[in-house]
Design an enzyme around this catalytic site. Structure first.
Site, mmCIF file in Angstrom:
data_model
loop_
_atom_site.group_PDB
_atom_site.id
_atom_site.type_symbol
_atom_site.label_atom_id
_atom_site.label_comp_id
_atom_site.label_asym_id
_atom_site.label_seq_id
_atom_site.Cartn_x
_atom_site.Cartn_y
_atom_site.Cartn_z
ATOM 1 N N CYS A 175 1.004 -1.125 -0.346
ATOM 2 C CA CYS A 175 0.463 -0.415 0.366
ATOM 3 C C CYS A 175 0.430 1.094 0.166
ATOM 4 O O CYS A 175 1.668 1.751 0.847
ATOM 5 C CB CYS A 175 -0.755 -0.038 1.169
ATOM 6 S SG CYS A 175 -1.576 1.818 1.600
ATOM 7 N N CYS A 223 -0.461 3.446 -6.558
ATOM 8 C CA CYS A 223 -0.803 3.079 -5.838
ATOM 9 C C CYS A 223 -1.807 1.361 -6.233
ATOM 10 O O CYS A 223 -1.674 1.724 -7.572
ATOM 11 C CB CYS A 223 -2.557 4.150 -5.777
ATOM 12 S SG CYS A 223 -4.394 2.607 -5.012
HETATM 13 N N1 DGL Z 1 -3.741 0.545 -2.298
HETATM 14 C C1 DGL Z 1 -3.435 1.619 -2.043
HETATM 15 C C2 DGL Z 1 -2.157 2.150 -2.322
HETATM 16 O O1 DGL Z 1 -1.214 1.909 -2.239
HETATM 17 C C3 DGL Z 1 -4.709 2.006 -0.914
HETATM 18 C C4 DGL Z 1 -5.349 3.190 -0.912
HETATM 19 C C5 DGL Z 1 -6.929 3.890 -0.768
HETATM 20 O O2 DGL Z 1 -6.805 3.030 0.281
HETATM 21 O O3 DGL Z 1 -6.807 4.556 -0.804
HETATM 22 O O4 DGL Z 1 -2.127 3.568 -2.490
#
Ligand code: DGL
Length: 267
Positions: A72, A179
Site C-alpha cells: 500500500c 497506488c
Molecule cells: N492501495 C493503496 C495504495 O497503494 C491504498 C488505496 C486506498 O485505500 O486509498 O495507496
C-alpha cells in the site's frame, strides 16, 4: 526461522503486489491482510493513516510474520517509519522500489490524494535522481470505483482522462502506478497515455527486494502461481473481497474475517 511474509493493503489493491511476489518467489508462506473496513485509506488524514499502519503491522507481527511488505503506497508514503518501528523486522515498500526502477528524466506519478499530497514520490525520486521532473497526480475516484468492481465503466474512463491529462501535458516519459489498486485498471491507463510512455509497477521492484529476505529460489518466468501458501484475511466483507479478487488471482480465494486490535478505530 522459516520465512513468513505479511502483506497489507486497504483492500484488493495489495493483491497486485501479492501476485508479483508469488510469480517470482513461488510458494512463499504468506498472510495477506485487506483492511476493507477502512478502505479507502487515501482520503484519510496523516494521523489516521499512521494509527492504521500501527494496527495492521501489530496484527501481522502477532501472526508471526518474519518480513512485512507494505503493499500500500499510502501507508508507505505517510507511515513507513511507524511500520518499521512496530514491526521490529525487515519492512519492504514500494516507493524506493519504484525510484530504483526509473531511468526517465520526466516522470508522472498517479496516486491516492494522501500519497500525492505527501510528495513522498517526488522527494524520493529527486533524491535518487537529481534533476528528474516529477509530476504527482492525486486520483480520488479510482480506489472507490475499483473496490466497487468498476474496472472499465464510462465513469472510470471519464475520471482517468481527467487524471492523465496533466501528465500528458507535462510530457512525461514514464508513469508510476503509485497506488497498488491501479494495475487493475492498467488497460484504461495504457489506452489514454501516448504509446512511448512506460508504465512502471513498483510491485515488480518490491518482489525483487524480497530476494535477499525470503531466500526462496526464483521461479522461472511464465510459471503459473498457486494460492495454497497464502492465508487471506479482511476486516469486512470477506465474500465481496473474494469475488473481486477472483479475476485478478485466477481462482477464488478462501477469505477469513478478522478484527484488528482496537475496535475504536474499526471504521
Ligand atoms: N492501495 C493503496 C495504495 O497503494 C491504498 C488505496 C486506498 O485505500 O486509498 O495507496
Amino acid at each position: 526461522m522459516k520465512p513468513r511474509l505479511g502483506l497489507f493493503d486497504s483492500g484488493v489493491g495489495g493483491l497486485t503486489v501479492l501476485k508479483r511476489v508469488l510469480e517470482r518467489h513461488g510458494m512463499v508462506d504468506s498472510v495477506y491482510l485487506g483492511d476493507t473496513a477502512r478502505v479507502p485509506y487515501g482520503e484519510r488524514s496523516r494521523s489516521e493513516i499512521r494509527v492504521i499502519a500501527k494496527e495492521v503491522v501489530q496484527w501481522l507481527r502477532d501472526e508471526q510474520v518474519t518480513v512485512v511488505a507494505m503493499a500500500c503506497n499510502t501507508t508507505n508514503a505517510l507511515a513507513r517509519d511507524v511500520a518499521e518501528h512496530v514491526a521490529g523486522m525487515p519492512v519492504v515498500g514500494l516507493i524506493q522500489a519504484a525510484a530504483d526502477m526509473l531511468i526517465e528524466d520526466r516522470v508522472g506519478v498517479l496516486a491516492t490524494p494522501a500519497t500525492a499530497a505527501s510528495g513522498a514520490y517526488r522527494l524520493q525520486i529527486e533524491h535518487d535522481r537529481p534533476g528528474t521532473v516529477v509530476v504527482e497526480q492525486g486520483c480520488p475516484a479510482f480506489v472507490p470505483l475499483i473496490e466497487a468492481g468498476h474496472l472499465s465503466t464510462d465513469e472510470l474512463l471519464r475520471v482517468a482522462r481527467e487524471y492523465v491529462a496533466p501528465l500528458v501535458e507535462a510530457q512525461v516519459e514514464a508513469v508510476v502506478l503509485g497506488c497498488t489498486h491501479y494495475p487493475l485498471i492498467e488497460p484504461i491507463l495504457r489506452q489514454l497515455l501516448p504509446q512511448h510512455v512506460r508504465l512502471v509497477d513498483p510491485a515488480i521492484g518490491l518482489a525483487r527486494q524480497l530476494d535477499a529476505l525470503i531466500g526462496t529460489p526464483l521461479v522461472p518466468l511464465g510459471t503459473s502461481f498457486s494460492l495454497t501458501s497464502t492465508r487471506f484475511c479482511v476486516t469486512a466483507e470477506p465474500e465481496g473481497f473474494a469475488t473481486r479478487a477472483t479475476p485478478w488471482l485466477g481462482e477464488r480465494p478462501e477469505v477469513e474475517l478478522v478484527s484488528l486490535r482496537s475496535p475504536a478505530c474499526a471504521s
